[in-house]
Design a protein around this motif. Structure first.
Motif, PDB file in Angstrom:
ATOM      1  N   SER A 132       0.822  -1.211   0.000  1.00 48.47           N
ATOM      2  CA  SER A 132       0.000   0.000   0.000  1.00 48.47           C
ATOM      3  C   SER A 132       0.857   1.262   0.000  1.00 48.47           C
ATOM      4  N   GLY A 171      -3.445  -1.605  -0.030  1.00 52.63           N
ATOM      5  CA  GLY A 171      -2.657  -2.695  -0.587  1.00 52.63           C
ATOM      6  C   GLY A 171      -3.432  -3.994  -0.518  1.00 52.63           C
ATOM      7  N   TYR A 212      -1.868  -2.482  -5.508  1.00 48.09           N
ATOM      8  CA  TYR A 212      -2.059  -1.283  -4.696  1.00 48.09           C
ATOM      9  C   TYR A 212      -2.843  -0.261  -5.508  1.00 48.09           C
ATOM     10  N   ALA A 263      -6.593  -1.296  -5.402  1.00 52.60           N
ATOM     11  CA  ALA A 263      -5.659  -2.360  -5.033  1.00 52.60           C
ATOM     12  C   ALA A 263      -6.187  -3.750  -5.400  1.00 52.60           C
TER      13      ALA A 263
END
Ligand SMILES: [Zn+2]
Length: 143
Positions: free
Chosen positions: A13, A27, A41, A50
């Motif tokens: 992330s 993420g 992500y 993500a």
């Protein structure tokens, strides 16, 4: 192992910044038999979130019962991109989803989790929430 996968999603992330803004940096990791098969992500606004980013990497592959680890509740509403919760709900390869924190955004806030549960997915909430909050909280909608 579950913690390791969520912390891997948290590491992913961080790569989302700064392009993802004003969307929160999220993420995602997808796991098959304790092995990571895709990571993702949040991309720039209008591009993949993500979850979609990770699903895109395995779009042509066959799996039975994947587990997904995502740092924030998948979105349930169609904004600039289609709702991630619907995409996951409709993907029969994914059987179990670990969500670290619930999205405080009023349009989501549990609705994403409902979509997944109604689709028959096993949903876990709160894994590594302290670690994820420490990074993600500042990017989430307040109040
Ligand atoms: Zn999304």
């Amino acid at each position: 192992m579950d913690e390791i996968f969520m912390l891997t999603a948290l590491i992913q992330s961080r790569k989302a910044l700064p392009e993802c803004l004003p969307n929160p940096p999220v993420g995602c990791v997808i796991v098959d038999c304790e092995k990571i098969v895709a990571t993702g992500y949040t991309r720039a606004p209008g591009k993949h979130h993500a979850e979609a980013d990770a699903l895109n990497q395995i779009r042509d592959q066959v799996f039975d019962c994947l587990k997904m680890y995502v740092t924030l509740e998948p979105c349930s509403f169609h904004g600039r991109t289609p709702a991630c919760a619907l995409a996951i709900a409709q993907d029969p390869r994914i059987s179990e989803i670990y969500v670290s924190i619930v999205d405080p955004e009023p349009r989501n806030n549990g609705k994403g989790l409902d979509i997944l549960r109604k689709a028959g997915k096993i949903v876990h909430v709160g894994l590594c929430a302290d670690e994820v909050n420490a990074f993600l909280q500042q990017y989430l909608l307040k109040g």
